[in-house]
Structures are given as C-alpha cells and as structure tokens.
Scaffold this motif. Structure first.
Motif, PDB file in Angstrom:
ATOM      1  N   THR A   2       0.823  -1.203   0.000  1.00 45.65           N
ATOM      2  CA  THR A   2       0.000   0.000   0.000  1.00 45.65           C
ATOM      3  C   THR A   2       0.858   1.254   0.000  1.00 45.65           C
ATOM      4  O   THR A   2       1.759   1.403   0.818  1.00 45.65           O
ATOM      5  N   LYS A   3       0.572   2.149  -0.946  1.00 44.45           N
ATOM      6  CA  LYS A   3       1.200   3.467  -0.973  1.00 44.45           C
ATOM      7  C   LYS A   3       0.119   4.509  -0.716  1.00 44.45           C
ATOM      8  O   LYS A   3      -1.025   4.330  -1.128  1.00 44.45           O
ATOM      9  N   VAL A   4       0.488   5.594  -0.063  1.00 43.65           N
ATOM     10  CA  VAL A   4      -0.405   6.743   0.078  1.00 43.65           C
ATOM     11  C   VAL A   4      -0.015   7.736  -1.000  1.00 43.65           C
ATOM     12  O   VAL A   4       1.132   8.191  -1.050  1.00 43.65           O
ATOM     13  N   ILE A   5      -0.963   8.049  -1.870  1.00 42.94           N
ATOM     14  CA  ILE A   5      -0.705   8.935  -3.006  1.00 42.94           C
ATOM     15  C   ILE A   5      -1.614  10.150  -2.899  1.00 42.94           C
ATOM     16  O   ILE A   5      -2.840  10.021  -2.933  1.00 42.94           O
ATOM     17  N   THR A 110     -16.821   6.680   5.624  1.00 43.13           N
ATOM     18  CA  THR A 110     -16.527   6.723   7.053  1.00 43.13           C
ATOM     19  C   THR A 110     -16.093   8.143   7.363  1.00 43.13           C
ATOM     20  O   THR A 110     -15.212   8.694   6.691  1.00 43.13           O
ATOM     21  N   PHE A 111     -16.704   8.749   8.367  1.00 48.70           N
ATOM     22  CA  PHE A 111     -16.402  10.132   8.736  1.00 48.70           C
ATOM     23  C   PHE A 111     -15.430  10.119   9.907  1.00 48.70           C
ATOM     24  O   PHE A 111     -15.715   9.548  10.956  1.00 48.70           O
ATOM     25  N   VAL A 112     -14.271  10.723   9.681  1.00 47.10           N
ATOM     26  CA  VAL A 112     -13.170  10.680  10.646  1.00 47.10           C
ATOM     27  C   VAL A 112     -13.052  12.056  11.284  1.00 47.10           C
ATOM     28  O   VAL A 112     -12.724  13.039  10.614  1.00 47.10           O
ATOM     29  N   THR A 113     -13.305  12.110  12.586  1.00 50.12           N
ATOM     30  CA  THR A 113     -13.319  13.400  13.281  1.00 50.12           C
ATOM     31  C   THR A 113     -12.048  13.662  14.088  1.00 50.12           C
ATOM     32  O   THR A 113     -11.945  14.691  14.748  1.00 50.12           O
ATOM     33  N   ASP A 114     -11.087  12.732  14.020  1.00 46.54           N
ATOM     34  CA  ASP A 114      -9.865  12.935  14.810  1.00 46.54           C
ATOM     35  C   ASP A 114      -8.633  13.164  13.946  1.00 46.54           C
ATOM     36  O   ASP A 114      -7.519  12.825  14.329  1.00 46.54           O
ATOM     37  N   GLY A 115      -8.818  13.746  12.754  1.00 53.36           N
ATOM     38  CA  GLY A 115      -7.691  14.248  11.988  1.00 53.36           C
ATOM     39  C   GLY A 115      -7.290  13.443  10.769  1.00 53.36           C
ATOM     40  O   GLY A 115      -7.705  12.299  10.560  1.00 53.36           O
ATOM     41  N   LEU A 116      -6.457  14.098   9.950  1.00 49.20           N
ATOM     42  CA  LEU A 116      -5.985  13.528   8.699  1.00 49.20           C
ATOM     43  C   LEU A 116      -5.149  12.274   8.921  1.00 49.20           C
ATOM     44  O   LEU A 116      -5.293  11.281   8.201  1.00 49.20           O
ATOM     45  N   GLU A 117      -4.269  12.289   9.916  1.00 45.72           N
ATOM     46  CA  GLU A 117      -3.432  11.119  10.190  1.00 45.72           C
ATOM     47  C   GLU A 117      -4.286   9.896  10.477  1.00 45.72           C
ATOM     48  O   GLU A 117      -4.016   8.797   9.989  1.00 45.72           O
ATOM     49  N   SER A 118      -5.343  10.076  11.262  1.00 45.52           N
ATOM     50  CA  SER A 118      -6.243   8.972  11.587  1.00 45.52           C
ATOM     51  C   SER A 118      -6.964   8.474  10.343  1.00 45.52           C
ATOM     52  O   SER A 118      -7.105   7.265  10.139  1.00 45.52           O
ATOM     53  N   ILE A 133      -5.606   6.795  -1.957  1.00 49.86           N
ATOM     54  CA  ILE A 133      -5.551   8.041  -2.712  1.00 49.86           C
ATOM     55  C   ILE A 133      -6.125   9.159  -1.842  1.00 49.86           C
ATOM     56  O   ILE A 133      -7.256   9.055  -1.365  1.00 49.86           O
ATOM     57  N   VAL A 134      -5.329  10.187  -1.627  1.00 51.70           N
ATOM     58  CA  VAL A 134      -5.816  11.400  -0.963  1.00 51.70           C
ATOM     59  C   VAL A 134      -6.220  12.328  -2.095  1.00 51.70           C
ATOM     60  O   VAL A 134      -5.372  12.896  -2.778  1.00 51.70           O
ATOM     61  N   MET A 135      -7.540  12.453  -2.334  1.00 52.41           N
ATOM     62  CA  MET A 135      -8.028  13.114  -3.548  1.00 52.41           C
ATOM     63  C   MET A 135      -8.335  14.590  -3.381  1.00 52.41           C
ATOM     64  O   MET A 135      -8.664  15.250  -4.353  1.00 52.41           O
ATOM     65  N   GLY A 136      -8.264  15.091  -2.202  1.00 54.38           N
ATOM     66  CA  GLY A 136      -8.510  16.517  -2.055  1.00 54.38           C
ATOM     67  C   GLY A 136      -9.531  16.815  -0.985  1.00 54.38           C
ATOM     68  O   GLY A 136      -9.937  15.924  -0.271  1.00 54.38           O
ATOM     69  N   GLY A 137      -9.846  18.045  -0.916  1.00 56.92           N
ATOM     70  CA  GLY A 137      -9.452  19.158  -1.722  1.00 56.92           C
ATOM     71  C   GLY A 137      -8.000  19.571  -1.551  1.00 56.92           C
ATOM     72  O   GLY A 137      -7.177  18.870  -0.962  1.00 56.92           O
ATOM     73  N   GLY A 138      -7.746  20.750  -2.106  1.00 54.88           N
ATOM     74  CA  GLY A 138      -6.397  21.265  -2.119  1.00 54.88           C
ATOM     75  C   GLY A 138      -5.765  21.342  -0.742  1.00 54.88           C
ATOM     76  O   GLY A 138      -4.588  21.012  -0.574  1.00 54.88           O
ATOM     77  N   ASP A 139      -6.530  21.756   0.267  1.00 59.36           N
ATOM     78  CA  ASP A 139      -5.972  21.900   1.610  1.00 59.36           C
ATOM     79  C   ASP A 139      -5.568  20.547   2.185  1.00 59.36           C
ATOM     80  O   ASP A 139      -4.522  20.419   2.827  1.00 59.36           O
ATOM     81  N   VAL A 140      -6.379  19.524   1.949  1.00 57.32           N
ATOM     82  CA  VAL A 140      -6.066  18.189   2.468  1.00 57.32           C
ATOM     83  C   VAL A 140      -4.833  17.626   1.762  1.00 57.32           C
ATOM     84  O   VAL A 140      -3.949  17.051   2.402  1.00 57.32           O
ATOM     85  N   VAL A 141      -4.735  17.803   0.455  1.00 61.29           N
ATOM     86  CA  VAL A 141      -3.552  17.345  -0.288  1.00 61.29           C
ATOM     87  C   VAL A 141      -2.312  18.103   0.193  1.00 61.29           C
ATOM     88  O   VAL A 141      -1.267  17.512   0.433  1.00 61.29           O
ATOM     89  N   ARG A 142      -2.431  19.420   0.351  1.00 65.07           N
ATOM     90  CA  ARG A 142      -1.295  20.219   0.829  1.00 65.07           C
ATOM     91  C   ARG A 142      -0.831  19.741   2.200  1.00 65.07           C
ATOM     92  O   ARG A 142       0.356  19.531   2.429  1.00 65.07           O
ATOM     93  N   GLN A 143      -1.758  19.539   3.129  1.00 65.86           N
ATOM     94  CA  GLN A 143      -1.401  19.065   4.467  1.00 65.86           C
ATOM     95  C   GLN A 143      -0.719  17.704   4.401  1.00 65.86           C
ATOM     96  O   GLN A 143       0.257  17.455   5.107  1.00 65.86           O
ATOM     97  N   CYS A 144      -1.241  16.841   3.571  1.00 62.01           N
ATOM     98  CA  CYS A 144      -0.684  15.491   3.426  1.00 62.01           C
ATOM     99  C   CYS A 144       0.775  15.548   2.967  1.00 62.01           C
ATOM    100  O   CYS A 144       1.640  14.872   3.525  1.00 62.01           O
ATOM    101  N   VAL A 145       1.048  16.383   1.973  1.00 66.14           N
ATOM    102  CA  VAL A 145       2.414  16.522   1.465  1.00 66.14           C
ATOM    103  C   VAL A 145       3.291  17.229   2.494  1.00 66.14           C
ATOM    104  O   VAL A 145       4.400  16.786   2.798  1.00 66.14           O
ATOM    105  N   ASP A 146       2.795  18.322   3.055  1.00 64.16           N
ATOM    106  CA  ASP A 146       3.603  19.127   3.972  1.00 64.16           C
ATOM    107  C   ASP A 146       3.943  18.370   5.254  1.00 64.16           C
ATOM    108  O   ASP A 146       5.007  18.562   5.833  1.00 64.16           O
ATOM    109  N   ARG A 147       3.053  17.491   5.701  1.00 63.28           N
ATOM    110  CA  ARG A 147       3.299  16.720   6.931  1.00 63.28           C
ATOM    111  C   ARG A 147       4.040  15.412   6.676  1.00 63.28           C
ATOM    112  O   ARG A 147       4.283  14.643   7.610  1.00 63.28           O
ATOM    113  N   GLY A 148       4.344  15.124   5.413  1.00 66.03           N
ATOM    114  CA  GLY A 148       5.055  13.891   5.095  1.00 66.03           C
ATOM    115  C   GLY A 148       4.202  12.647   5.249  1.00 66.03           C
ATOM    116  O   GLY A 148       4.718  11.571   5.554  1.00 66.03           O
ATOM    117  N   LEU A 149       2.900  12.756   5.013  1.00 66.89           N
ATOM    118  CA  LEU A 149       1.992  11.629   5.185  1.00 66.89           C
ATOM    119  C   LEU A 149       1.809  10.806   3.915  1.00 66.89           C
ATOM    120  O   LEU A 149       1.178   9.756   3.945  1.00 66.89           O
TER     121      LEU A 149
END
Length: 195
Positions: A2-5, A110-118, A133-149
C-alpha cells in the motif's frame, strides 16, 4: 504494498478550483475544464491513467468540502463517481469536524473526526494492499504533502490559467521532490513525484 498517493488536478498557475468554489460549483466558476482529462477526453493516455488509478485504489481520503460537493445535488451519480465513468467504489474516509446528518450517496463513507493522520491510518487498513488516494481538496492534499503523510504526489496539470481560485501550495515548507514519471496527453500532463 500500500502506498499513500496525494493526487489532484491543478491548473498551470497552481489552482485546484476556479474562484467561488462551493457545493453548487465544486470546481469554482470556470474551473470545469480542469477535469477534462478525466471526463471528456478521448486521449488514450488519459484513459490509461484514469483506469490504472481506479484499478489500483483500495481506499480514498477526502476533506469535508469535497465530500459536500460529491454528495451534493450536482455531485456524483450512479453513472459518474470516483474515477469518472469508471465509478470506482473503494472505501471512502472523510476528514471532518462533524458527521453530516444525511448522506445522499450509497458509497462506503466513514467520517473521521480525529484528523488527517487517523483517516490515512484507517484508509491503509481498509485498502487491502492497494493504494490509498488522498483526492482533495487542495488543503487536504497540501497538508498530506507538507506533513510527510504521503509516499507520492500525483499531479494532473491542466493546460489552463485560472487566474484565481483555490491554490494548491501556500505556506508550505521547502521540500525537494523526485520526479518519477511524466505522461503527456492532449489535455493534461500527468506527473508523479516521490516524496
């Protein structure tokens, strides 16, 4: 394995939507051509990229704004959903502060209320060896890349200038990426970067 893209379509000037994006205008005013490669293209490169993505996706992470668009009255349907006409049905994990009272679509949300990492952790567990696949929006993709997730960043670069809208990368840390692949079609350049 599994890769996170982190994967998103972006204009040449760095916007993932046009201006005034909302539930009724998910890609903003004038932003619809961004997704021509996925929805209206007959280019075999686009078709191959889209098919391969859908086939290799085991789970999807999205933000609440994207969910509200896809579940909204002008959003996905029985014939058009994840992967456009491929209408893939992986497990979906929505990063949100609150669970919606009503869901129109019958997809596995599934609705996740405890953050992107979870959300990413839960998506990995559900992906059955396929990609997340982290499909967006832009803020979620940016956070994913910026946090090294994410393991990879996949951009579908649309040959248009939007001038304004939702920017993809603002206020991020400096990071050097490694270009792994680039495929050119008549409607987009599909670029994959290792993070």
């Amino acid at each position: 394995m599994t890769k996170v893209i982190a994967e998103i379509t972006v204009s040449l000037d760095g916007f993932v939507t046009g201006p005034n994006a909302d539930v009724d205008h998910g890609l903003g005013i004038g932003g619809e051509p961004l997704h021509e490669w996925a929805i209206d293209s007959d280019d075999p490169v686009d078709a191959d990229v889209l098919r391969a993505t859908v086939e290799n996706t085991g789970a999807v992470v999205m933000g609440r704004r994207v969910f509200d668009v896809v579940d909204g009255p002008n959003g996905w349907s029985d014939s058009m959903g994840y992967g456009a006409t491929h209408n893939g049905t992986p497990a979906f994990f929505v990063v949100t502060h609150s669970v919606p009272e009503h869901v129109r679509l019958s997809h596995d949300f599934t609705f996740v209320t405890d953050g992107l990492e979870s959300a990413i952790r839960q998506a990995r567990a559900a992906a059955n060896g396929k990609n997340v696949i982290v499909m967006g929006g832009g803020d979620v993709v940016r956070q994913c890349v910026d946090r090294g997730l994410a393991d990879e960043l996949r951009l579908h670069i649309s040959p248009m200038l939007l001038g304004s809208g939702t920017p993809l990368f603002v206020n991020v840390d400096r990071r050097q990426l490694v270009q792994v692949e680039a495929k050119v079609s008549s409607t987009a350049v599909h670029v994959t970067y290792a993070l």
